[in-house]
Design a protein around this motif. Structure first.
Motif, PDB file in Angstrom:
ATOM      1  N   GLN A   1       0.838  -1.203   0.000  1.00 49.64           N
ATOM      2  CA  GLN A   1       0.000   0.000   0.000  1.00 49.64           C
ATOM      3  C   GLN A   1       0.870   1.249   0.000  1.00 49.64           C
ATOM      4  OE1 GLN A   1      -2.728   0.300   3.274  1.00 49.64           O
ATOM      5  NE2 GLN A   1      -4.008   1.784   2.233  1.00 49.64           N
TER       6      GLN A   1
ATOM      7  N   LYS B   1     -12.986  -7.270 -10.507  1.00 52.62           N
ATOM      8  CA  LYS B   1     -14.114  -6.341 -10.580  1.00 52.62           C
ATOM      9  C   LYS B   1     -14.239  -5.734 -11.963  1.00 52.62           C
ATOM     10  CE  LYS B   1     -14.455  -5.012  -5.732  1.00 52.62           C
ATOM     11  NZ  LYS B   1     -14.523  -3.907  -4.785  1.00 52.62           N
TER      12      LYS B   1
ATOM     13  N   GLN C   1     -14.378  -3.207 -14.772  1.00 51.94           N
ATOM     14  CA  GLN C   1     -13.806  -1.880 -14.977  1.00 51.94           C
ATOM     15  C   GLN C   1     -14.263  -1.319 -16.325  1.00 51.94           C
ATOM     16  OE1 GLN C   1      -9.619  -2.404 -14.566  1.00 51.94           O
ATOM     17  NE2 GLN C   1      -9.709  -2.814 -12.377  1.00 51.94           N
TER      18      GLN C   1
ATOM     19  N   SER D   1      -4.940  -5.999  -7.184  1.00 48.80           N
ATOM     20  CA  SER D   1      -6.215  -5.342  -7.478  1.00 48.80           C
ATOM     21  C   SER D   1      -7.390  -6.313  -7.424  1.00 48.80           C
ATOM     22  CB  SER D   1      -6.167  -4.711  -8.871  1.00 48.80           C
ATOM     23  OG  SER D   1      -5.886  -5.695  -9.856  1.00 48.80           O
TER      24      SER D   1
ATOM     25  N   GLY E   1      -9.954  -8.008  -3.573  1.00 48.32           N
ATOM     26  CA  GLY E   1     -11.198  -7.557  -2.970  1.00 48.32           C
ATOM     27  C   GLY E   1     -11.067  -6.446  -1.952  1.00 48.32           C
ATOM     28  N   ILE E   2      -9.894  -5.850  -1.826  1.00 43.39           N
ATOM     29  CA  ILE E   2      -9.706  -4.717  -0.914  1.00 43.39           C
ATOM     30  C   ILE E   2      -9.759  -3.428  -1.722  1.00 43.39           C
ATOM     31  CG2 ILE E   2      -8.116  -3.612   0.704  1.00 43.39           C
ATOM     32  CD1 ILE E   2      -7.077  -6.351   1.443  1.00 43.39           C
ATOM     33  N   GLU E   3     -10.658  -2.547  -1.358  1.00 45.90           N
ATOM     34  CA  GLU E   3     -10.917  -1.336  -2.129  1.00 45.90           C
ATOM     35  C   GLU E   3      -9.666  -0.485  -2.310  1.00 45.90           C
ATOM     36  OE1 GLU E   3     -13.269   1.311  -4.361  1.00 45.90           O
ATOM     37  OE2 GLU E   3     -13.673  -0.727  -3.627  1.00 45.90           O
ATOM     38  N   ALA E   4      -8.831  -0.419  -1.268  1.00 45.89           N
ATOM     39  CA  ALA E   4      -7.637   0.432  -1.337  1.00 45.89           C
ATOM     40  C   ALA E   4      -6.650  -0.040  -2.395  1.00 45.89           C
ATOM     41  CB  ALA E   4      -6.958   0.487   0.036  1.00 45.89           C
TER      42      ALA E   4
ATOM     43  N   LYS F   1      -7.557  -1.563  -5.419  1.00 48.54           N
ATOM     44  CA  LYS F   1      -8.258  -1.895  -6.656  1.00 48.54           C
ATOM     45  C   LYS F   1      -7.532  -1.423  -7.920  1.00 48.54           C
ATOM     46  CE  LYS F   1     -11.167   2.256  -6.696  1.00 48.54           C
ATOM     47  NZ  LYS F   1     -12.556   2.768  -6.729  1.00 48.54           N
ATOM     48  N   ASP F   2      -6.650  -0.432  -7.806  1.00 47.56           N
ATOM     49  CA  ASP F   2      -5.954   0.074  -8.989  1.00 47.56           C
ATOM     50  C   ASP F   2      -4.526  -0.455  -9.109  1.00 47.56           C
ATOM     51  OD1 ASP F   2      -8.144   1.672  -9.778  1.00 47.56           O
ATOM     52  OD2 ASP F   2      -7.543   3.243  -8.360  1.00 47.56           O
TER      53      ASP F   2
END
Length: 583
Positions: free
Chosen positions: A49, A88, A90, A131, A134-137, A139-140
């Protein structure tokens, strides 16, 4: 010049973070606790992160760069993943919308239908893009690959003929793996590290490097990846050049000569280089390698075997892959004898060259249910093994049919042959060398490998549900030469821990050549995409060779050492395995 400075600043930040990861890796190697292993890898995720934050600092500057530079950090074309969990959607992004307008490339790659011959993916199946976890932080962050995997297997073995000692054994095998890799964002430079911790508990026999290898690296490499170096094929798929250097664990062709050995609790790995021209999606590919196998030292950091080089070239022709895939190859190994080598083979100067050929595919009209699938190979070995001339060969053939019914019933027949040493006194070594291939599909209980064997097999598979599968098989085993050894029999293996007492070979040939037969059954159940379980059972019926060698060896009741517990030779093998991917 301004955009060059931005790029340079960005590279400095990312390389600094990558160096921090690698230095942390070295510190982890000093630890020996599996629980610490997993907590440490969770720290890696937090660390990534921070890398993402470093990237976002410079992202506003990169927006002024050409679109081709933007795509290096945002697009990932042509990578295949075996996970059932989909990333997810996109589709709202401009790049995704643009890709929908263009025709998607079609891969030439086709898997073989034969049993257990498809190599593990690269990276392995448990690895995912950050990405996609499944963790939003995250995703990119598509350029960072991570994976955590745990496997537990319980085995019950009754009168295991691999051992001179009979009775029951109830070992538990634990294997933990973790992967971290960076690709695309620093292209052409990429790297990956894979940790593995292998342990065995409740095992009454001496631990060997087949079961135990505590806290080590099985992958640790850097590579240069040039995505469009060789242009595109006629399906508009890029044909890259990839040059990889470092420690590598991987599989190729039908896994019979280079394999990770996924069933075994420890893993084959090598140190050296690998050069790939093209990739598996292309109509052709060339794989060149030169490597030294890594010695598994159980409780110390593994080291390359400086006395042995393994090298080769593997071609893949997939132009007609709907019908046939062709794999011509050459492999060889050169060994300088080690006077302190553990086995007699280690102490020999050896040089073996092996040209080989494999072809697999399907017979029939592509638009209709196919008539039959096939997979065959032939390999010839020449050179020398100590003072003896090497002259050996081996081949395999499998024919099968998956019937067009909802439960996907499959019936297949297999025959495998590998020469054994015909005469211990004729100046030739005719024993086929499997190099670093897998063992288990030859016999589920690990009694036979691709050497000195003749084995017909029949199998029946059934899959009533995507989560549930059944496998049944029956095999017969003969020695190709009654005067050569039965590999993993009565402590006659190539372990670097247990001395070979020599009970697995009758140089006179009077013990016969029929080793026995085996019934095998497995139930596979996968309740979620990240958890899979296997329940398996094998019963081995001893033949004349096994019975005669047990009877001819010194009995432990007579006070001899080494000795063999005299028994019938029939064995039972029951196991239950759980494999969990944690990300």
């Amino acid at each position: 010049m301004k955009f060059l400075k931005v790029i340079l600043d960005k590279l400095i930040v990312l390389v600094g973070k990558a160096s921090l990861i690698l230095s942390t890796t070295k510190q982890l190697l000093a630890r020996r606790n599996s629980l610490t292993f997993f907590f440490s890898m969770l720290f890696f995720i937090v660390l990534t992160q921070k890398i993402a934050e470093a990237q976002s600092v410079t992202e506003s500057h990169v927006i002024t760069l050409p679109d081709s530079m933007l795509q290096v950090t945002q697009l990932k074309e042509g990578d295949s993943y075996k996970w059932s969990v989909k990333p997810k959607d996109q589709s709202s992004s401009p790049l995704a919308a643009k890709s929908k307008e263009s025709k998607q490339p079609t891969s030439y790659f086709r898997r073989s239908d034969s049993y257990a011959t498809n190599p593990e993916s690269d990276p392995p199946r448990y690895v995912r893009r950050l990405s996609d976890i499944g963790i939003e932080a995250f995703k990119d962050i598509t350029w960072l690959e991570v994976g955590l995997e745990h496997r537990t297997r319980y085995e019950f073995r009754n009168n295991d003929i691999r051992r001179t000692e009979g009775g029951d054994d109830n070992p538990f095998f634990l294997r933990n793996r973790a992967w971290i890799g960076i690709k695309e964002i620093l292209d052409p430079f990429r790297f990956a590290v894979e940790f593995q911790d292998s342990r065995v508990y409740n095992n009454k026999h001496a631990r060997t490097d087949q079961e135990r290898n505590e806290y080590d690296l099985i992958n640790a490499y850097g590579e240069l990846y040039f995505k469009n170096a060789l242009g595109v094929d006629d399906r508009n798929q890029n044909r890259p050049i990839r040059f990889r250097v470092g420690r590598m664990a991987y599989e190729v062709t039908d896994r019979r000569f280079i394999a990770r050995n996924e069933w075994r609790n420890t893993t084959n790995t090598f140190e050296g280089f690998r050069l790939n021209l093209g990739r598996d999606a292309n109509d052709w590919e060339l794989d060149l390698f030169g490597m030294q196998p890594v010695r598994r030292l159980q409780t110390k950091f593994d080291e390359a075997n400086d006395n042995l080089w393994f090298f080769g070239a593997i071609g893949h022709w997939r132009k007609w892959s709907d019908i046939i895939t062709i794999q011509p190859y050459y492999m060889g190994q050169k060994q300088e004898g080690d006077p302190q080598g553990f086995t007699a083979t280690n102490r020999l100067d050896r040089e073996i060259h092996m040209p080989g050929f494999r072809a697999y595919g399907r017979l029939g009209t592509p638009s209709k249910p196919y008539l039959m699938d096939f997979d065959g190979s032939f390999n010839y070995q020449l050179g020398y093994s100590g003072p003896l001339r090497q002259d050996a060969h081996g081949y395999t053939i499998e024919l099968g049919r998956t019937f067009d019914y909802p439960w996907k019933p499959r019936l297949s027949a297999f025959y495998g042959y590998a020469t054994g040493d015909r005469d211990p006194n004729d100046g030739e070594d005719n024993r086929f060398d499997r190099f670093f291939g897998f063992a288990r599909p030859w016999s589920a209980d690990h009694y036979f490998i691709f050497e000195n064997v003749k084995t017909p097999k029949v199998r029946f598979d059934l899959q009533p549900h995507p989560m549930l599968g059944f496998e049944l098989g029956y095999s017969w085993f003969w020695l190709a030469s009654s005067k050569d050894r039965m590999f993993d029999f009565l402590d006659g293996n190539i372990s670097n821990t247990v001395k070979d007492p020599g009970f697995n070979r009758d140089r006179t040939g009077q013990s016969g050549d029929y080793a026995g037969s085996a019934f095998e059954g497995r139930i596979r159940f996968q309740p979620t995409p990240r958890i899979s379980t296997i329940l398996g059972y094998t019963h081995f019926f001893a033949g004349e060779f096994v019975q005669n060698r047990i009877a001819a060896s010194p009995s432990c009741t007579e006070g001899h050492h080494p000795c063999v517990d005299h028994r019938s030779g029939d064995t039972n093998f029951l196991y239950f395995e759980v494999l969990i991917s944690l990300l």
